[in-house]
Each structure stands twice: as C-alpha cells, then as structure tokens.
Design an enzyme around this catalytic site. Structure first.
Site, PDB file in Angstrom:
ATOM      1  N   GLU A 163      40.677  10.872 -35.800  1.00 40.96           N
ATOM      2  CA  GLU A 163      40.726   9.750 -34.855  1.00 40.96           C
ATOM      3  C   GLU A 163      41.822   8.745 -35.221  1.00 40.96           C
ATOM      4  O   GLU A 163      41.559   7.751 -35.894  1.00 40.96           O
ATOM      5  CB  GLU A 163      39.371   9.027 -34.775  1.00 40.96           C
ATOM      6  N   LYS A 223      39.908  12.857 -31.555  1.00 40.43           N
ATOM      7  CA  LYS A 223      39.341  11.729 -30.813  1.00 40.43           C
ATOM      8  C   LYS A 223      40.461  10.718 -30.622  1.00 40.43           C
ATOM      9  O   LYS A 223      40.938  10.114 -31.590  1.00 40.43           O
ATOM     10  CB  LYS A 223      38.160  11.111 -31.564  1.00 40.43           C
TER      11      LYS A 223
END
Length: 295
Positions: free
Chosen positions: A176, A213
């Site tokens: 992420e 993500k």
C-alpha cells in the site's frame, strides 16, 4: 498457504473491509462512531471500545463472504476473540472472509515528498503468530505526497523488501503506497507510483504474488497495467479521505479494481444506533461498495 483462501483472493467477488485502525487513528474512528474522548479514560478502554465496534460490524448478519472478500485486522484485534474464537479464525470459519493483518508500525517523518514505514522489529515473530491464527496475508502502508522520484522509489523499494519477507514466511502481502488525495500534483504522482511499481514487480519471481492497495487515481483506468501484471493477484483501492459517495463513483470508473475501504465503509455507523438501524446502515454501505467493486 490455504488454497481455498488463495482462490477467493484471486477470483472471488466482493471487496476488502479495512478494520485495522491502530493507536493513532482509533480516537478519530471512535469519534465518527459517536464515542468521543469522554467515553474512555485510558488506552486499554479505548481499544476495548473499538474492538466492540469491530465485533458489531463483523458479527452483523449483513457482513459475510457473499460481499466481503477479505478483512484487514489490527494486530490487537487478531489477538482478541469474537464469540469465543480468535478474530481471524472467526472471520474465515464463520463468515468465509479471508483475514489479513496490518503489520506496519506507522510512518517516518516526510523526506523527498514521502513518508516511509517505521522499522518493524520482531516482524518474523508476528508473521509466525499470524499464521498460527490462520491469517492469509499482511498489509503495510506508506504515503506519497508528491511526484518526487527519490521519495517514490524509496517507498516502493521498501514496500517490496518487506513484501519479500512476508512471502518468505508463507503469507501474501498487500502493498500500500498511498498517494495523498490532497497532493497538489496528484495525477502526476499517481502515474509515477504506478510506473515505479511496475518496474519493481518485474523483479519478483514466479509464485511471489502480491495484492496492491492504491489510491483511486485521477486518471480513470490508470491501474490497468498493474491489474494485468502476472505477479498481481488483485488491485484494491483505498478511500483515502473521499466520502463514500465520491469513493464509490471513482471506483466504478476503474473496472477490475475492488474496494479496500475503512472510513468510507463505516461512514454513518454509530454506537447509539439500535441493531436494526445499525444493520440497515451497514447493509446499504456494503451494497454500494460491493456493486462498485463488481465493475
């Protein structure tokens, strides 16, 4: 690695529910839930309250594997129980929702327009404990503030280094590198992060598969090349501070990307609601996000 969980993550319908607020973000999450700082006297009570909130969400009849693909847990949540079972065990055994664990310890100060992850001492022990609870994978967050090549490279390189450690432990990492939605050069920053990820993903070996993500991009369809990369199981999007309405609208315009929402998922839920009101509000939220994740 559980093959049934792997198949769910690779091809299953639904989205990722991010219920991993840590110590720094928990007070805000509780305020939005209708519990301000007067509701608790110390950190232990604060974490008890947030666990009750998460338990209420997870045990709701409207929360299940038909629309929720996976859930990201805070480490303390993994170590607690839901209805007499470990939280991760309950998610998979009762709800058929794949459990992931947040492993980062917060962010370093800004340098070169980015904030790297702080050191993670004892990570190998945490990964082993997670496997003991039936956790499938991990998640770690960095933040990119602008299109500074040195900062973006540092963030992505660090993410991939930790990802390799997670993969070596037999777990699947969610990478992420969040782009701040307030960045004055967000579109250019989105593009630089994607391009840098593509370069580093090419260095992974066959079988070293990851989940990404990412921030919802200003340019619709930007993440398509990442979606098509052979080392990428799924691409999920964080809500990043957008309202649920805006996040859902942006997600709908990015086919193949599924949601991994936290605040946008729980928007409008409060401790003061009775069970019927709570379930109805949660159902509406899940329905909207699941629909946008199916495009």
């Amino acid at each position: 690695m559980d093959p049934e969980m792997l198949a769910r993550v690779r091809t299953g319908r639904g989205f990722v529910a991010a219920l991993d607020q840590s110590g720094g973000s928990t007070p805000k999450a509780l305020r939005l839930y209708g519990l301000d700082e007067t509701a608790y006297d110390d950190e232990a009570t604060m974490f008890d309250l947030v666990h009750r909130m998460r338990t209420r969400i997870i045990t709701s009849a409207v929360f299940g594997g038909d629309r929720i693909l996976a859930t990201i847990l805070f480490e303390q949540t993994m170590d607690r129980e839901i209805e007499g079972r470990g939280s991760a065990e309950y998610l998979w055994q009762e709800k058929q929702v794949v459990p992931f664990l947040k492993i980062d310890k917060g962010l370093e100060d800004e340098a070169h327009g980015a904030r790297l992850m702080r050191p993670m001492p004892g990570l190998d022990e945490v990964l082993e404990r997670a496997k003991g609870h039936g956790v499938f994978g991990t998640k770690m967050r960095s933040v990119v503030l602008t299109d500074d090549a040195a900062g973006v490279e540092a963030v992505v390189a660090q993410q991939l280094a930790v990802a390799r450690q997670v993969l070596a432990a037999g777990l699947v990492p969610i990478i992420e590198p969040e782009v701040d939605i307030a960045s004055p050069r967000k579109a250019a920053t989105d593009e630089m992060v994607d391009a840098t990820l593509l370069e580093h993903l090419d260095g992974l070996d066959e079988g070293q598969d990851v989940v990404l993500k990412l921030t919802l991009p200003d340019q619709d369809g930007l993440h398509t090349r990442l979606l098509e990369h052979p080392r990428v199981l799924r691409v999920a999007a964080l809500s990043g501070g957008y309202t649920r309405e805006e996040a859902v609208a942006r997600l709908t315009r990015n086919p193949g990307v599924i949601a991994s929402f936290s605040r946008a998922l729980t928007e409008g839920l409060t401790a003061q609601m009775d069970d019927a009101e709570f379930d109805a509000a949660l159902d509406a939220s899940i329905a909207a996000i699941a629909e946008a994740s199916s495009t």
